[in-house]
Scaffold this active site. Structure first.
Site, PDB file in Angstrom:
ATOM      1  CB  ALA A   1       9.667 -11.405 -20.145  1.00  0.00           C
TER       2      ALA A   1
ATOM      3  CE1 TYR B   1      10.185 -13.652 -24.858  1.00  0.00           C
ATOM      4  CE2 TYR B   1       9.466 -13.906 -27.131  1.00  0.00           C
ATOM      5  CZ  TYR B   1       9.537 -13.152 -25.973  1.00  0.00           C
ATOM      6  OH  TYR B   1       8.943 -11.916 -25.929  1.00  0.00           O
TER       7      TYR B   1
HETATM    8  N1  NAD Z   1      10.298  -6.097 -27.787  1.00  0.00           N
HETATM    9  C1  NAD Z   1       9.392  -6.809 -28.483  1.00  0.00           C
HETATM   10  O1  NAD Z   1       9.360  -6.752 -29.700  1.00  0.00           O
HETATM   11  C2  NAD Z   1       8.364  -7.672 -27.768  1.00  0.00           C
HETATM   12  C3  NAD Z   1       7.444  -8.390 -28.533  1.00  0.00           C
HETATM   13  C4  NAD Z   1       6.497  -9.179 -27.910  1.00  0.00           C
HETATM   14  C5  NAD Z   1       6.446  -9.220 -26.527  1.00  0.00           C
HETATM   15  N2  NAD Z   1       7.369  -8.526 -25.798  1.00  0.00           N
HETATM   16  C6  NAD Z   1       7.287  -8.611 -24.346  1.00  0.00           C
HETATM   17  O2  NAD Z   1       7.235  -7.306 -23.793  1.00  0.00           O
HETATM   18  C7  NAD Z   1       7.803  -7.320 -22.483  1.00  0.00           C
HETATM   19  C8  NAD Z   1       8.859  -6.232 -22.363  1.00  0.00           C
HETATM   20  O3  NAD Z   1       9.913  -6.497 -23.292  1.00  0.00           O
HETATM   21  P1  NAD Z   1      11.007  -5.390 -23.701  1.00  0.00           P
HETATM   22  O4  NAD Z   1      11.224  -5.522 -25.166  1.00  0.00           O
HETATM   23  O5  NAD Z   1      10.633  -4.085 -23.136  1.00  0.00           O
HETATM   24  O6  NAD Z   1      12.328  -5.961 -23.025  1.00  0.00           O
HETATM   25  P2  NAD Z   1      13.231  -5.366 -21.857  1.00  0.00           P
HETATM   26  O7  NAD Z   1      14.345  -6.352 -21.664  1.00  0.00           O
HETATM   27  O8  NAD Z   1      13.597  -3.957 -22.141  1.00  0.00           O
HETATM   28  O9  NAD Z   1      12.238  -5.394 -20.616  1.00  0.00           O
HETATM   29  C9  NAD Z   1      12.111  -6.490 -19.741  1.00  0.00           C
HETATM   30  C10 NAD Z   1      12.217  -5.943 -18.335  1.00  0.00           C
HETATM   31  O10 NAD Z   1      12.024  -7.019 -17.419  1.00  0.00           O
HETATM   32  C11 NAD Z   1      13.012  -6.939 -16.408  1.00  0.00           C
HETATM   33  N3  NAD Z   1      13.240  -8.279 -15.885  1.00  0.00           N
HETATM   34  C12 NAD Z   1      13.811  -9.333 -16.533  1.00  0.00           C
HETATM   35  N4  NAD Z   1      13.859 -10.405 -15.727  1.00  0.00           N
HETATM   36  C13 NAD Z   1      13.293 -10.020 -14.541  1.00  0.00           C
HETATM   37  C14 NAD Z   1      13.066 -10.686 -13.305  1.00  0.00           C
HETATM   38  N5  NAD Z   1      13.422 -11.962 -13.139  1.00  0.00           N
HETATM   39  N6  NAD Z   1      12.480  -9.992 -12.300  1.00  0.00           N
HETATM   40  C15 NAD Z   1      12.129  -8.678 -12.473  1.00  0.00           C
HETATM   41  N7  NAD Z   1      12.324  -8.000 -13.623  1.00  0.00           N
HETATM   42  C16 NAD Z   1      12.903  -8.667 -14.640  1.00  0.00           C
HETATM   43  C17 NAD Z   1      14.230  -6.369 -17.105  1.00  0.00           C
HETATM   44  O11 NAD Z   1      15.188  -5.786 -16.206  1.00  0.00           O
HETATM   45  C18 NAD Z   1      13.610  -5.353 -18.032  1.00  0.00           C
HETATM   46  O12 NAD Z   1      13.473  -4.085 -17.419  1.00  0.00           O
HETATM   47  C19 NAD Z   1       8.338  -8.727 -22.280  1.00  0.00           C
HETATM   48  O13 NAD Z   1       7.369  -9.478 -21.577  1.00  0.00           O
HETATM   49  C20 NAD Z   1       8.489  -9.250 -23.685  1.00  0.00           C
HETATM   50  O14 NAD Z   1       8.428 -10.664 -23.732  1.00  0.00           O
HETATM   51  C21 NAD Z   1       8.327  -7.757 -26.373  1.00  0.00           C
END
Ligand code: NAD
Length: 310
Positions: A75, A142
């Site tokens: 994402a 978002y």
């Molecule tokens: N960090 C938080 O507190 C939190 C809270 C709620 C939900 N989330 C969700 O958890 C998931 C992971 O988030 P995170 O914090 O690890 O962030 P992150 O940015 O570390 O991980 C997201 C990953 O998705 C990859 N990515 C982005 N766009 C892409 C695309 N178009 N095609 C393929 N890969 C793509 C990125 O390279 C990255 O490795 C996400 O869906 C995020 O919305 C995170």
């Protein structure tokens, strides 16, 4: 089980992939490395550098892999980017999600785990801790995109018979969270404090979040492999932690003695958040195990080693 993790080079996805592999599962990862890193990718996983928006490529990968489960973590995760560039956010978080759902349905996937955001979909919550039955009313692109992804899970259930589980994470923190982005305040502050640089709190420090450690998130993902079909679950602690408490806990763990700086509150962010995780406890058998001070220590240790200060 054979499991394909999108976003498996990122902070949470890579921790989830590690836990799946440690539990004996066969894991493939799809990530375009937009914010993820190859250094996070487990060497036992098959890695595909691909963009989820490239539907044809995704279909080819899913067709070759034929996973039992798809865990959709990829994402655009930065709320401020979603406010500044809503079309880009929508392309990754709505079109990208539909692309992964479509490829999953075509490949006969047996369970789609959709990662949503409890911090974003409820908007400014009416009730705290917020239950899954609270009406969702996001105030950022978002949050709207994540809620839309949830609706598309329902659509794919209705029209293609694709089973799903929706996990609404609270604010996730822990090792590997990027200090580059805006989302990981614990990582940003830990790094700045260890380098003895100034830290800025946006607002007066009273804004609250529910911080859940990535280790506990990974455990919820293991349980969601075979429990909770068609359920929506908050994965959270139920406890509010203020920005000032985050600053103070990290300062204590990092031995930082400077006061915080304060700057104006930012648009698109809710002022208070904590999620009720009773349903996850009752249906998935999940509960958080790591308290905030313990978790903060793991963040400081990780960044101390990463900065070569250990
Ligand atoms: N960090 C938080 O507190 C939190 C809270 C709620 C939900 N989330 C969700 O958890 C998931 C992971 O988030 P995170 O914090 O690890 O962030 P992150 O940015 O570390 O991980 C997201 C990953 O998705 C990859 N990515 C982005 N766009 C892409 C695309 N178009 N095609 C393929 N890969 C793509 C990125 O390279 C990255 O490795 C996400 O869906 C995020 O919305 C995170």
């Amino acid at each position: 089980m054979k499991i394909l993790v999108t976003g498996g080079a990122g902070f949470i996805g890579s921790n989830v992939a590690d836990a799946l592999i440690a539990a004996g599962h066969d894991v493939a990862i799809v990530d375009n490395l937009a914010t993820g890193s190859l250094a996070n990718v487990n060497s036992s996983a098959r890695f595909y550098e691909a963009d989820i928006i490239d539907h044809q490529r995704l279909e080819e990968i899913l067709d070759a892999e034929r996973p039992d489960v798809v865990s959709h973590h990829a994402a655009q995760v930065n709320i401020r980017v979603s406010v500044a560039r809503p079309l880009f956010d929508t392309s990754v978080n709505v079109l990208g999600t539909v692309s992964v759902l479509e490829a999953s349905a075509l490949a006969g996937v047996k369970r789609f785990i959709f990662v949503s955001s409890g911090g974003a979909v409820y908007g400014e919550p009416l009730v705290i801790p917020t239950t899954e039955d609270t009406p969702a009313s996001p105030i950022s692109a978002y949050g709207a995109a994540k809620l839309s992804g949830e609706h598309y899970c329902n659509v794919y259930r209705a029209v293609r018979g694709l089973p799903f589980v929706i996990l609404r994470y609270a604010n996730v923190y822990g090792p590997r969270q990027s200090p580059e982005g805006e989302a990981g305040v614990t990582s940003i502050f830990a790094r700045l404090m260890l380098q003895r640089k100034p830290c800025t709190i946006f607002g007066d420090g009273s804004k609250t979040r529910d911080y859940v450690h990535v280790h506990d998130i990974a455990q919820a993902n293991l349980l969601a492999l075979d429990k909770g079909e068609f359920g929506v679950f908050n994965i959270a602690t139920g406890r509010q932690v203020s920005d000032q408490q985050v600053f103070d806990s990290l300062a204590a763990a990092a031995g930082y003695t400077e006061p915080a700086n304060y700057a104006p509150f930012r648009a698109g962010e809710v002022s208070r958040s904590a999620l009720d995780c009773t349903r996850a406890r009752e249906v998935l058998g999940w509960a958080p195990t790591i308290n905030f001070d313990e978790g903060v220590a793991s963040v400081v240790d990780y960044h101390r080693a990463d900065l070569g200060l250990a």
